[in-house]
Design an enzyme around this catalytic site. Structure first.
Site, short mmCIF file in Angstrom:
data_model
loop_
_atom_site.label_atom_id
_atom_site.label_comp_id
_atom_site.label_asym_id
_atom_site.label_seq_id
_atom_site.Cartn_x
_atom_site.Cartn_y
_atom_site.Cartn_z
N CYS A 85 0.84 -1.21 0.00
CA CYS A 85 0.00 0.00 0.00
C CYS A 85 0.88 1.26 0.00
CB CYS A 85 -0.95 -0.04 1.19
SG CYS A 85 -2.29 1.15 1.08
N HIS A 194 -3.45 -5.71 1.03
CA HIS A 194 -2.74 -5.92 2.30
C HIS A 194 -2.65 -7.38 2.72
CE1 HIS A 194 -2.40 -1.69 3.75
NE2 HIS A 194 -3.36 -1.52 2.87
N GLU A 196 -0.72 -8.60 4.84
CA GLU A 196 -0.43 -8.71 6.29
C GLU A 196 -1.71 -8.67 7.12
OE1 GLU A 196 -0.61 -6.01 4.73
OE2 GLU A 196 -0.70 -4.22 5.98
#
Lengths: 223, 79
Positions: A85, A194, A196
């Site tokens: 991002c 994302h 994560e």
């Protein structure tokens, strides 16, 4: 295996990125943007957020941080770097990845679970997947529209530099549904979604994102 | 103090959704003679002494603008 996570002023997802690193089986190492010290890490993650409040252009000021000179130098020698991002925006601004991220075509911030197709399963950060595999991870951005000049885009496609593509709807108007790209040597990868945030059933829509962080373990050992 | 003005605009081939939103608003306000809007940035730099054109170009192209998507126009003070 030590994987650094850089914190810039305005980084938000550095703690989640460090947690994903730990869940993948590596040791997360906190790095500070203003230092000139990579603390002997084997790879680096640039997390999401709004460094410098997206002033000037998203990622532009963070890309000129002191530590980024070290990241650029080490990346050119083959150290794996992942930008998520805002981290992707920083890598483009730093010249490590081609193209740029601009205001979403519909001008809205978009936040949803997103289906992605792994186009390249041979980079340092995607080898845990198979080419063509579809995964679901969150996407959340206001300036995530990937752009490049038409001939540049043609060249990138020809070289297979699109690592990840949006499927089932493009959240921001990115050209050719590009969600992430890779450097020529496959060591540096940036993507707007994302991974994560998708590493545990309790907190994510899937655990599909963990593969980015397990992939790099093999990449570092192999290097 | 002398001033250097730097205008930054998106390259013609890069679409500008903000400019298009402004154009839409102008149309709703009845300003139908405006047929296109491109939004950019305008920097005014106060400078001491006389920085070289090369240095100002470097400032404009390495930080103020992203040459991948933007063009710059430098306006130097009268010599």
């Amino acid at each position: 295996m030590r994987i650094g996570v850089i914190t810039f002023p305005g980084s938000l997802d550095d703690v989640d990125a460090a947690r994903a690193v730990r869940l993948a089986g590596a040791e997360p190492v906190a790095l500070w943007h203003a230092d000139h010290d990579l603390r002997d890490v084997d790879a680096v993650v640039l997390p999401g957020g709004f460094s410098y409040g997206d002033y000037l252009r998203a990622g532009a000021i963070a890309a000129r941080a002191p530590l980024m000179q070290d990241v650029v130098d080490r990346a050119r020698q083959g150290m794996p770097v992942l930008g998520i991002c805002n981290g992707f925006q920083v890598l483009c601004e730093a010249g490590l990845l081609p193209g740029a991220l601009t205001r979403n075509s519909h001008l809205h911030f978009r936040n949803r679970d997103q289906r992605l197709r792994i186009e390249r399963a041979d980079t340092a950060w995607t080898s845990a997947y198979t080419s063509g595999q579809e995964i679901v991870v969150p996407v959340k951005n206001g300036e995530g529209r990937y752009v490049a000049a038409p001939d540049e885009l043609e060249r990138l496609e020809g070289e297979g530099r699109v690592a990840v593509r949006y499927v089932g709807g493009n959240p921001n108007g990115s050209l050719r549904d590009v969600a992430g790209v890779t450097s020529e040597d496959g060591r540096v990868v940036g993507l707007m979604p994302h991974p994560e945030h998708a590493v545990e059933d309790l907190t994510g829509p899937s655990t599909d994102g963990l593969g980015f962080f397990t992939s790099v373990l093999k990449a570092v050992v192999a290097a | 103090m002398p001033q250097v003005v730097v205008d930054v605009v998106l390259k013609p081939e890069i679409s500008d959704p903000q400019g298009q939103a402004v154009l839409g608003a102008l149309g709703r306000l009845g300003h139908t003679q405006v047929t296109g809007v491109r939004q950019g940035k305008h920097f005014v730099l106060d400078v001491e002494g006389t920085p070289s054109r090369e240095e100002l170009e470097q400032i404009a192209e390495t930080l103020l603008a992203n040459p991948v998507i933007e063009d710059v126009e430098l306006h130097l003070p009268e010599a």
